[in-house]
Structure formats: C-alpha cells, structure tokens
Design an enzyme around this catalytic site. Structure first.
Site, short mmCIF file in Angstrom:
data_model
loop_
_atom_site.label_atom_id
_atom_site.label_comp_id
_atom_site.label_asym_id
_atom_site.label_seq_id
_atom_site.Cartn_x
_atom_site.Cartn_y
_atom_site.Cartn_z
N ALA A 137 0.85 -1.18 0.00
CA ALA A 137 0.00 0.00 0.00
C ALA A 137 0.89 1.23 0.00
O ALA A 137 1.45 1.61 1.03
CB ALA A 137 -0.92 -0.01 1.21
N GLU A 138 1.06 1.84 -1.16
CA GLU A 138 2.02 2.94 -1.30
C GLU A 138 1.64 4.17 -0.48
O GLU A 138 2.49 4.83 0.11
CB GLU A 138 2.18 3.33 -2.78
CG GLU A 138 2.97 2.32 -3.61
CD GLU A 138 2.16 1.09 -3.99
OE1 GLU A 138 0.93 1.07 -3.77
OE2 GLU A 138 2.76 0.12 -4.51
N GLY B 188 5.61 3.75 -11.94
CA GLY B 188 4.17 3.77 -12.23
C GLY B 188 3.30 3.39 -11.04
O GLY B 188 2.08 3.45 -11.13
N HIS C 289 5.90 0.32 -15.73
CA HIS C 289 7.24 0.01 -15.24
C HIS C 289 8.32 0.84 -15.94
O HIS C 289 9.50 0.53 -15.83
CB HIS C 289 7.54 -1.48 -15.44
CG HIS C 289 6.75 -2.38 -14.56
ND1 HIS C 289 5.40 -2.57 -14.72
CD2 HIS C 289 7.11 -3.15 -13.49
CE1 HIS C 289 4.97 -3.44 -13.80
NE2 HIS C 289 5.98 -3.78 -13.05
#
Lengths: 335, 398
Positions: free
Chosen positions: A59-60, A85, A129
């Site tokens: 969870a960024e 991304g 990516h």
C-alpha cells in the site's frame, strides 16, 4: 575507491546511512528478504534487522503516510516505491502532507523523508514500469527532486538526500542500475551538494541539458558530434527541484544555444521550465530558440515501440542541428 | 441496493446492549483486565443514560472507577467550556472575524472523554473538528483561532502540544498516527497515538490502509471514529452497510462501539484501548456513536438534508444535559457551581475573542518562509523580485 554498479553504489549508500544514523529506517515492498526487486537493498535486512529494514504491506499511500508519522516521531525514513508507475497511490501523502508539513507548521516539524523511485524506460518492461513522473513532483513546492546518472553520484547523492532535513524524491535511472563506475565512499559529500548541476562534458557550440538515464546518451551524442566539428557542452542537471539554473545559464551565455532532453513527455515538463527560465534570463545571448528532445505526449507505449518514444543519440543530434541552423528533420517541414 | 434505499438510512441503530460481557482473549484475562471484544453486534456501550442515570457495566466500570463525582464534574466543566467556545467561534465567523469554523456541537463528550483519557506523552492526529481535543491538550485560546482566521496553517507547535496539525485531507492522519505508533514501539516506550476521524473517512483508502499497517505491525494506535452520522450531506448509511465498528475485526483489530454522547463510557473505552496499546497488544478501533448537530462548517446549510425530527431526537440525547442531571441528583452540581462553570466558559470565550481579533495578517514576504529548511536560490530570487515589486507601492514591502 572501488568499481561498483549503480545499484551496488546505492546499496552501499543505504548501508552507510543505516550505520551512521540510528534514526534511519528503510521501508518498502520486498526490500527485506528479497533485497528489493532490483536488489538495491540486498543484505540490509540481514545486517540491520526487520525493524530498520521493513517489508511493508502493499500500500504505497500507507508507506508514505506511516513514514510521515515516523518523521513526526523523529525518524528519518527512506522508502522505496517499487516502480515509477506505482507511486500514484502515494501522491496525496507526498504532495498534500510530506511536501507541506514544514511550511504548514512554520518550521516546527521537519519531514526528512527520502523516497527512492526506480524510473524511466528502455528495459522492455510491461506497462507502469517505465515511466518518468518527475515533473509532477518538481512542480510541488516543498519537495526536493534529484536524480543520479552514475554510480558515484548515486552513492553520494543518496547519502546527501537521507541527511537532508527536507523531503527528497530520489529518482534512480533503472536502465543504468547495472552500469559500473568507480565509487569513492569517502568522498566528502559537502564539497558538491546534490542540488547543483554539473558540467560533465565541456563544449562551446551548444549546451545540452540532460539528467538521469539520458546523461549517458547525451555524452555519447557529444562524442559523436565531434566528428562533425560540433562542440557540445553537456550539463547533468542532477537536481530537478530546485533547478540549478545558474549553471545552465552560464553555459548558455557562452554557447548561445540550448537543447534539453528527457524521457518524460514534453508538455509542461522540465524542458519547458528550463527553456522558459533560460530564455527569460539570457534572451539576448540566445542565437536560436531552445529545443526540446523528449518523450512524446502519449502514454508510455508497449515495449516494442519504446525505441520510438525514447530520445536517443540521433534525435538529440537532430535537435543540435536545428539550434545550429544546420539541415535537420524539420528543414522544409510544414504542419 | 438502490441508492435511494441507502440514503433512507440516515443513522444506524443506536440501541444499547444489555447483554453480558463477551469472551475475553486469553492474554487479556492473564493481565487481569477486561479486553475489548464484540458483544451483541451493533450494540452501543453506555454508562450514563440520556436521563442522567448511571448504568452499571462490568466491562467498562473498572476503567472509570477513579472518576468520582468531583472528576465527573470536571469533565462536565470541560464540556460546558468547549461548547461555549464553539458557540463563540461560530459567532466570530458570522461577524467576519473567522473565515470558516467547523462546529462540534453535539460531539463534546466524544472529544472530552477521549482527550482526557490521554497521557501527556501520547500523541494526537486529528481531523479539523477536534477543537475540544485540542483544548484538552492545552492549546491556547488564541492558537485555536489561527487556522480559521487564515493567519497560519497550523495553530500550535505539534511536538510541544502532543497533537499534530489537524488534517484537512480526510483520513490521511490515520496513517500518520500509525507510523508514529510504530516509532513508539521502536523507541521502546509505552506512549500511544490516537487518530480521530469521522464516519465519512472510513470509506477512504488511507483509513483502510492504516488499519492494515496497524494490525501488521501491532502498532499502539487507537482509531477513534466519531460517527456523527454525516459526511457533509451524506448519511453514514452511504458509507457503510453495517456498524462501522464491525469493520475492524476483519482487519484483526478489536473494536468497541460506544455511546459517543456519554463522556464516561467514552473515557472508559479509550482507557481500555490505551491499556491494550501500552501492553503491546496493538491497535483498537472505537466507534463513538454521536451526532453532528450543527452544520459541517459555517459554510454548510444542513436544512437541505437534515430531518428536523432526527435532529430533535439527538438533542434529547445531549451529552452535557445527562451529566448535569446525574450530578444534580447526587448533589454535586449546585447552582453556585453551575454559575462558576458558566463564568469560566464565558471568560475563556472572551479570551478567545480577544486572541482572535488581535491576530493580524503576517508580513507579505513571510509567504516565502519555511518552504524548505534552508532557502533555495530560486526562492530567494522570487522573494527578492516580489520585494522589489512591493517596494513600488507606498508602504509596500514591509
């Protein structure tokens, strides 16, 4: 002094930071046991423990949000976003919290957070990516945004970023992770601060500004241009916020010509800011309109098309010809 | 379910629970304390009824055994004061002295009961409506005004107050609280963090991510959700199909659903959660069921969406009135004392007004201060150019 890959130079920088300051903690996805998908944190959890090198849930936003809380508590978090991304879920925490808390609290609370982001294309990856989202962050007041182009800078600048009391978005050129170079870990970091640009190839005819993965390409272009008797000065920008416009300006005042290149799309990108600022500062020294060589204003394309998207040596030299008034791809071109 | 059906449920059932305490987890039993645990689903824990009767509760009572009538009177005074301050702030906004104010009317017990349960070394991460919590942390009357008058974006020094600058972004602060709590564990201290947020925030990704991180790292953090039934105009029924407290167990976090208008029950629940946190037992989720009786902010018009009958029903459950009744019955609230409390509240409101009207706009060039810990060359340049611009005008450039 030893020869290292850029990734290994970063690893050594993280190791030094962990040794030097007990408040430094590393957080991210797969950075512990695995050592990161690019192995930049290889061996660090083994040597510093699970509390200082934390594998986090996926969870960024939470990685950044908990880093804010740790900074409130006096820690110095270094977080890894696995790929460029994937940083967008964390955008709110970075832009609305990390960037603003020092300003919001009138200096009472610092946010010494380093956000490491592997970025850029050229590795034939699937979608999300290969992106270059640096302009979003460079646009945000309160963030420092830097990027390295070689192993020595990777090492030194990362240590400077971690030691910095401001939040730093640290973009790592992923296609250069395996490039080798001499790294002096004892280099005095204070002699050349991370917010300064550096002239990496001196020249007289054209100023070519690049950063991150394209510095190598720019150097190659300068070398190739010598065959045509063109002298290109390559500036490695290193810091995207703040911009070291003084270094660029002093170069352009001599050469009278400016080309800026980056992988990110052109519209509202770093190239636009540099071209506008340099034009404002030394308009009368310019012999030609500044030129930009960038990714197109399209989403990052499929791997088999990325060679058309990414600026390369020939596209850079074509722009060099343009600012020199030499025959180029747009000679005779009509919209 | 159709949107119209969802919207009809403007408030969840808030019936209280007469069931016996449920089962304790073994660790809690060993520690000799009662741990939080689900009882009848959706039940609301209560110690003081709206009529001012004291209900016994085997689970909660031990946590407020020290709260005698004198201490209860102090909580009463707190609630009277913060309601008075809130009324004054609304008036200041109406008179053009504040740009905006988010009233807390109706939520006094939820904020005072939890705020007074905290220790000095605990740390608060709140939303913007928690001015009563800020009061319990010792924020000065003038400092309460700064943000809303627009002279600063933070009212106080977070570290000296033990309370972060309130988060205006919904739910973002729950992650900050979780990270702070992780830091407490790393530091080897038994301090805790508490995150205040509303029912609307429970829909945010950040809140759900915070619950995941807090559970995974057993962080000593209390998720204190004031379910005031409204997210501006959206009823809680749009955010959740079940009581909010029911969500936490799915994350591996025990939860309590407590009458948020009952200062004693809120304090008991918060102390219980703090005890878990300090013992290393990890996070707790508290849903304080309350009601926002005022507008979302002074810019809002609740007449467009609030049913007056529902509003009246909640006025009958007033958090201050019930304690007043209880204290009067026990003879601890004489007319003399009630007058003294009101006088103190009035004096603080006057102090707040003076503080507010005395706050001037900061000097223009301070707009450039504190962007970074050390000024950058380009900001120095912008500042210098703007100073030159201001200098063109008489009295400019200060």
């Amino acid at each position: 002094m030893s020869e290292r890959t850029l990734a290994a130079a970063l690893n050594a920088g993280l190791r030094r930071a962990l040794e030097h300051d007990p408040k430094v903690v590393l957080m991210g996805e797969d950075i512990g046991r695995l050592g990161g998908v690019f192995r930049v944190t290889d061996g660090l959890q083994r040597d510093f423990g699970t509390e200082r090198v934390m594998d986090t849930p996926l969870a960024e936003s939470a990685i950044l949000g908990t880093a804010v809380g740790l900074a409130y508590r006096g820690y110095r978090p270094v977080v890894e976003i696995q790929f460029d991304g994937f940083i967008y879920p964390a955008f709110d925490q970075i832009v609305a919290q990390v960037a603003k808390l020092h300003y919001r609290t009138q200096g009472a609370v610092t946010m010494p957070i380093t956000v490491r982001v592997p970025y850029g294309g050229g590795i034939g990856a699937v979608e999300h990516h290969s992106e270059s989202p640096e302009a979003y962050f460079a646009h945000t007041a309160g963030l420092r945004v830097v990027t390295c182009s070689n192993p020595q800078d990777a090492h030194t600048m990362l240590r400077q970023a971690i030691a910095c009391d401001d939040p730093v978005i640290f973009f790592e050129p992923k296609r250069r992770y395996w490039v080798k170079g001499e790294v002096d870990e004892t280099l005095d970091a204070s002699t050349f601060p991370m917010d300064r640009a550096r002239v990496v190839v001196p020249g007289d005819d054209v100023t070519l500004v690049a950063y991150g993965p394209l510095v190598t390409t720019a150097r190659d272009a300068a070398l190739a241009a010598q065959d045509d008797g063109i002298s290109i000065e390559v500036v490695d920008l290193r810091s995207l916020a703040p911009l070291d416009l003084e270094t660029v300006e002093s170069s352009v005042r001599r050469t009278g010509r400016l080309v800026v290149t980056h992988e990110a799309s052109q519209h509202a990108g770093l190239g636009a800011e540099i071209a506008a600022s340099i034009t404002e500062r030394c308009f009368h020294h310019l012999e030609a309109a500044p030129a930009r060589v960038t990714g197109f204003d399209v989403p990052y394309p499929p791997a088999k098309l990325e060679e058309h998207f990414l600026p390369d040596l020939d596209r850079i030299l074509d722009a060099v010809d343009r600012v020199l008034g030499r025959r180029n791809s747009l000679t005779g071109w009509k919209a | 379910m159709l949107r119209s059906e969802i919207s009809r449920t403007s408030a969840h059932d808030d019936r209280t629970d007469d069931a016996q305490a449920g089962e304790l987890d073994p660790a809690d039993r060993r520690a000799g304390v009662t741990g939080p645990h689900p009882r009848t689903p959706g039940a609301v824990l209560q110690l003081i009824t709206p009529d001012g009767a004291r209900r016994p509760d085997a689970d909660l009572d031990p946590w407020v055994a020290d709260v005698d009538d004198e201490r209860l009177a102090a909580l009463y005074e707190d609630m009277v004061v913060v309601r008075r301050l809130d009324i004054e702030a609304v008036a200041l906004q109406r008179q053009g002295q504040l740009g905006l104010w988010p009233p807390l009317l109706g939520q006094e017990a939820a904020q005072i009961g939890s705020g007074r349960a905290l220790r000095r070394d605990d740390f608060v991460f709140s939303s913007y409506r928690e001015s009563a919590v800020a009061y319990t942390r010792g924020v000065t009357m003038t400092d309460l005004m700064r943000v809303w008058r627009g002279t600063a974006q933070a009212g106080w020094d977070p570290r000296s107050i033990g309370m972060a600058t309130p988060s205006i972004v919904i739910g973002a602060q729950t992650l900050h609280a979780t990270g702070y709590a992780m830091g407490c564990v790393m530091d080897g201290v038994d301090s805790a963090a508490i995150a205040y947020f509303g029912d609307g925030a429970t829909s945010q990704g950040d809140v759900n991510e915070a619950l995941v991180f807090a559970a995974s790292f057993a962080a000593p953090v209390i998720f204190f959700c004031q379910n005031n039934q409204w997210a501006i105009s959206e009823p809680v029924g749009l955010q959740a199909m079940r009581p909010l407290a029911d969500r936490a167990p799915g994350f591996g976090i025990p939860s309590l659903r407590v009458d948020g208008n009952d200062v004693l029950a809120v304090m008991a629940a918060t102390r219980q959660a703090l005890d878990r946190a300090r013992r290393g037992a990890g996070p707790t989720f508290i849903e304080a069921v309350t009601y926002r009786r005022g507008p979302h902010t002074t810019s809002d018009d609740p007449s467009r969406y609030v049913d007056p009958a529902v509003q009246q029903a909640w006025e009958a459950k007033d958090p201050i009135l019930r304690v007043e009744r209880l204290l009067e019955r026990s003879g601890h609230l004489t007319e003399e004392r009630a007058t003294a409390v009101r006088s103190r509240a009035d004096a603080l409101a006057a102090e707040m007004r003076r503080g507010c009207t005395g706050l001037d706009a900061p000097p223009p060039l301070s707009v450039f201060d504190h962007v970074y810990t050390s000024p950058t060359t380009w900001l120095v340049r912008q500042r210098s150019q703007y100073a030159a611009y201001l200098a063109m005008f008489e009295g400019g450039g200060r």
